[in-house]
Scaffold this motif. Structure first.
Motif, PDB file in Angstrom:
ATOM      1  N   TYR B  68       0.915  -1.189   0.009  1.00 38.76           N
ATOM      2  CA  TYR B  68       0.070   0.101   0.129  1.00 38.76           C
ATOM      3  C   TYR B  68       0.955   1.521  -0.022  1.00 38.76           C
ATOM      4  N   ALA B  69       1.843   1.085   0.904  1.00 36.35           N
ATOM      5  CA  ALA B  69       2.901   2.280   0.737  1.00 36.35           C
ATOM      6  C   ALA B  69       3.434   2.702  -0.465  1.00 36.35           C
ATOM      7  N   THR B  72       0.898   4.000  -3.085  1.00 39.83           N
ATOM      8  CA  THR B  72       0.790   5.479  -3.138  1.00 39.83           C
ATOM      9  C   THR B  72       1.874   6.441  -3.524  1.00 39.83           C
ATOM     10  N   HIS B 264      -7.959   9.180  -3.957  1.00 45.03           N
ATOM     11  CA  HIS B 264      -7.762   8.465  -3.152  1.00 45.03           C
ATOM     12  C   HIS B 264      -7.478   8.952  -1.660  1.00 45.03           C
ATOM     13  N   LEU B 265      -6.731   9.832  -1.594  1.00 47.73           N
ATOM     14  CA  LEU B 265      -6.677  10.752  -0.134  1.00 47.73           C
ATOM     15  C   LEU B 265      -8.043  11.345   0.257  1.00 47.73           C
ATOM     16  N   GLN B 273      -5.992  18.140   4.200  1.00 54.00           N
ATOM     17  CA  GLN B 273      -5.100  19.232   4.871  1.00 54.00           C
ATOM     18  C   GLN B 273      -4.492  19.766   3.659  1.00 54.00           C
ATOM     19  N   SER B 274      -4.555  21.229   3.510  1.00 47.15           N
ATOM     20  CA  SER B 274      -4.346  21.843   2.330  1.00 47.15           C
ATOM     21  C   SER B 274      -2.590  22.097   2.170  1.00 47.15           C
ATOM     22  N   GLY B 275      -1.882  21.816   3.488  1.00 44.30           N
ATOM     23  CA  GLY B 275      -0.598  21.888   3.294  1.00 44.30           C
ATOM     24  C   GLY B 275       0.264  20.776   2.987  1.00 44.30           C
ATOM     25  N   ASP B 276      -0.550  19.690   2.790  1.00 46.73           N
ATOM     26  CA  ASP B 276       0.232  18.524   2.424  1.00 46.73           C
ATOM     27  C   ASP B 276       0.647  18.203   1.113  1.00 46.73           C
ATOM     28  N   GLY B 277       1.601  17.321   0.821  1.00 44.95           N
ATOM     29  CA  GLY B 277       2.082  16.946  -0.381  1.00 44.95           C
ATOM     30  C   GLY B 277       3.218  17.493  -0.754  1.00 44.95           C
ATOM     31  N   VAL B 278       3.796  18.674  -0.013  1.00 46.17           N
ATOM     32  CA  VAL B 278       4.989  19.367  -0.750  1.00 46.17           C
ATOM     33  C   VAL B 278       6.217  18.249  -0.182  1.00 46.17           C
ATOM     34  N   ASN B 280       6.746  15.498  -1.871  1.00 44.55           N
ATOM     35  CA  ASN B 280       6.504  14.237  -2.417  1.00 44.55           C
ATOM     36  C   ASN B 280       6.899  13.912  -3.832  1.00 44.55           C
ATOM     37  N   LEU B 283       9.873  12.021  -4.178  1.00 48.15           N
ATOM     38  CA  LEU B 283       9.903  10.598  -4.052  1.00 48.15           C
ATOM     39  C   LEU B 283       9.495  10.004  -5.300  1.00 48.15           C
ATOM     40  N   SER B 316      10.817   2.239   3.769  1.00 48.43           N
ATOM     41  CA  SER B 316      10.216   3.127   4.690  1.00 48.43           C
ATOM     42  C   SER B 316       9.272   2.415   5.713  1.00 48.43           C
ATOM     43  N   LYS B 330      16.076   8.833   6.098  1.00 49.61           N
ATOM     44  CA  LYS B 330      16.342   9.728   5.002  1.00 49.61           C
ATOM     45  C   LYS B 330      17.768   9.399   4.368  1.00 49.61           C
TER      46      LYS B 330
END
Lengths: 337, 355
Positions: B68-69, B72, B264-265, B273-278, B280, B283, B316, B330
């Motif tokens: 699953y990880a 995504t 999906h999120l 949450q509007s601040g997520d995703g930065v 990624n 990755l 991870s 990291k």
């Protein structure tokens, strides 16, 4: 070839100089030695109980290298040593990955879970899943409203709105007219509650300023430009201890008279309160959040006890001013306050 | 840089009868020239490592969490890999996922519409963002690194600004009680139970996307164009490859996957949450690069990107299963990236020397 040899000599000379200076220039204050002396006065030791060695896992929404969560961890580890617990910790600031981490501890069948609910919607399913798997869950720090609904045993932390209200009252008491609330983590509901709570009880005007907490120079520049743009601001409230000294620097640069106040505590804040560069701090005692979470899980496993009577167990707010900062200096230095 | 001859075609996986230049090469030689070889070796190594050090790692439930990880990241790594093969970057891919989720959620909520309407609007707007990236790139002739860095910042700001403006807070309001939510959740965020193990639907989406992208790359004209554009855009243009269209299409591919990830999120967590995703976006790029995609374009594969994402998922979560200190995660990730790319480079060189 001659150049290579010369370079070798230069490197040798530099190394010798560094060694010489570090040997000759001993400091009689601070540094590692002072730290070791402090460590001798901390509560080390070994397990005080003979219960089985359970594994408790903690998953928080902390970013990398966060001082606040470091203190929470210290508290948790301290309690884990005493209660003969194998304590494991993981964190991710992104909600999706935080829930995946919780899932991976459920897969491991840990004996207890401690979770922070900064982003409750994202954590709901996985917390319910933990209970279904028979793993007791305690929520810490954020998510007081959701904790019970998600079936957690109890919540340990500070009610952010209440803490914000305490700040608003204190600002009013100090006769402030226009305050700035500095949010360093966009998307954190708890932070919004703090600022909203402060705005509610503060008689003056309260503005919000969003900054990027992972980028200190940027935080300083943002506060600076805000203070320059609006000279009427007479109080700046930061939501995390590391940002208070930064706000002090910004105040100096902007030539402003604003008082800097902060949520949470660290060594710099304690000495800032002491020397008057900071007004007051509102602490939520992170050490207690980690320590109590582990200890309560242990009590639950050992004796089916639970604190709080179905209500959150509050660890704050505790208003700290110049009067009571002195005693906390040493505790902040050893990383327990 | 790749060679300037006609677009390098990857040997077809089934017997390689498609191209007479490859007929006389041995199986080992053909394997050596596959872009994903390095990552497969890396994945096996990481898998064996965690199987040995982390006792819970091999449990079915754990592997499902790892998958699953991986999914995504992997859903996004597929089009990002295609884009990199086409010689471009997209730094806005991470926040675009969150933009897509925000648009969907807020449109449904504000219009009191069936959630499927929001999902549809979100698809159109996200694709438009992809087209904008592509058009800006082809019109301005600026490097894609700069263009998408610009759109990355713009989207980050728009995410927060619009969410605060419309919802009054930094996260969206719940749409779980609205019509169509359940069916949309079934499509984007459900999980099937196979033999007592939860399989998240994103894993299915991921595998479908990998298969689709592999088919495009190896079996269609568009796939040839992608390799050609990434290898040498001027030469490709000279032989009649529609370079502009191909690039815009690639950015639309990224947008499409961002839309899937975003939905999906939204449907797994209901509030965004509007601040997520930065952050990624890196990755996705790491997954594609570990999987053998060259930073310079013209070489790589979708399967490789999937293996790269799988390595990422294993690392991870494996660290958690092994109960290691996550502070080092990291570092581990960076070291893995370097090793994988070195291995890829070495394998390629060997393959080129012998062919």
């Amino acid at each position: 070839m001659a150049r290579v040899r010369r370079r070798g000599r230069v490197v040798g000379a530099v190394l010798a100089a560094v060694l010489g200076v570090s040997l000759a220039g001993c400091s009689s204050t601070g540094g590692k030695r002072a730290e070791e002396e402090r460590a001798a006065r901390t509560a080390g030791g070994k397990a005080a109980v003979h219960t089985p060695r359970w594994t408790f896992a903690m998953v928080t929404h902390s970013g990398d290298g966060d001082t606040f969560w470091d203190i929470v961890q210290n508290g948790a580890q301290q309690a884990a040593v005493k209660d003969n617990i194998n304590f494991v910790y993981a964190h991710d600031k992104e909600a999706q990955r935080q829930s995946q981490l919780v899932q991976s501890y459920i897969d491991q069948k840990v004996d207890g879970l401690i979770v922070s609910l900064a982003k409750p919607d994202a954590m709901k399913d996985v917390v319910l899943k933990a209970e279904k798997a028979g793993i007791p869950v305690i929520t810490v720090n954020s998510g007081a409203e959701e904790s019970k609904a998600f079936g957690a045993l109890t919540h340990i932390g500070q009610d952010e709105t209440v803490a914000g209200e305490a700040v608003g009252e204190e600002l009013t008491k100090r006769g402030k007219k226009k305050a700035l609330c500095v949010l360093h983590e966009q998307g954190n509901v708890g932070h919004e509650q703090r600022c909203d709570g402060a705005a509610k009880t503060f008689k003056g005007e309260m503005q919000k300023l969003y900054v990027d907490g992972t980028n200190m120079p940027d935080v300083q520049a943002s506060i600076e430009s805000k203070l320059q743009a609006d000279p009427d601001i007479d109080a700046v409230v930061t939501l995390g201890a590391p940002f208070a000294p930064t706000a002090v620097k910004a105040r100096e640069q902007a030539d402003s008279k604003a008082e800097i106040d902060t949520f949470d505590l660290n060594a710099q804040v304690a000495s800032g309160l002491e020397d008057g560069s900071l007004g007051f701090a509102v602490d939520q005692q992170p050490y207690l959040q980690g320590y109590q979470a582990v200890d309560l899980l242990w009590l639950y496993k050992y004796n089916a006890d639970m604190l709080g009577g179905g209500k959150p167990v509050l660890t704050g707010p505790q208003v700290i001013t110049k009067q009571n900062a002195a005693a906390l200096q040493e505790y902040t230095k050893r990383g327990t306050r | 840089m790749s060679t300037a001859d006609a677009p390098t075609r990857q040997p077809a996986p089934s017997g390689g009868a498609g191209d007479e230049r490859l007929v006389h090469r041995s199986l080992a030689r053909r394997l050596m020239s596959r872009p994903e070889l390095g990552s497969v070796v890396g994945a096996i190594a990481v898998f064996v490592l965690f199987s040995l050090v982390a006792e819970p790692f091999l449990r079915p439930a754990s592997l499902s969490t790892v998958l699953y990880a991986s999914s995504t990241i992997g859903i996004m790594a597929v089009p990002v890999a295609l884009l990199m093969i086409g010689g471009e970057f997209d730094l806005s891919a991470g926040v675009m996922v969150v933009s897509s989720a925000l648009i969907s959620s807020m449109f449904s909520y504000q219009m009191t519409a069936n959630t499927w309407v929001g999902v549809g609007v979100s698809l159109l707007v996200t694709l438009a963002i992809g087209v904008l990236n592509g058009v800006l790139l082809t019109r301005t002739k600026l490097p894609s690194f700069v263009i998408t860095l610009g759109t990355f910042f713009m989207l980050t700001g728009l995410n927060l600004g619009f969410t605060k403006l419309i919802s009054g807070t930094v996260s969206t309001k719940s749409i779980a009680d609205m019509e169509g939510f359940d069916s949309a959740r079934a499509v984007f965020a459900s999980h099937l139970t196979v033999g007592g193990v939860d399989i998240q639907i994103t894993i299915v989406w991921w595998l479908v996307l990998v298969a689709l992208a592999t088919w495009i790359l190896l079996r269609t004209r568009a796939g040839n164009w992608i390799f050609a554009v990434g290898g040498n855009a001027d030469a490709a243009r000279a032989v009649g490859v529609p370079v502009t269209r191909t690039r815009i299409g690639l950015y639309m591919g990224v947008a499409f996957a961002a839309w899937i990830s975003g939905q999906h999120l939204l449907f797994s967590y209901d509030a965004i949450q509007s601040g997520d995703g930065v952050g990624n976006e890196f990755l996705y790029i790491i997954a594609a690069a570990v999987g053998g995609c060259l930073m310079t374009g013209g070489f790589g594969s979708a399967i490789g990107a999937a293996v790269g994402a799988f390595i990422f998922g294993m690392a991870s979560k494996g660290i958690v299963y092994a109960q290691w200190n996550p502070d080092w995660y990291k570092f581990f990730l960076g070291a893995m990236l370097l090793l994988a790319t070195l291995l890829n480079a070495w394998v390629r060189k060997r393959a080129e020397d012998k062919s």
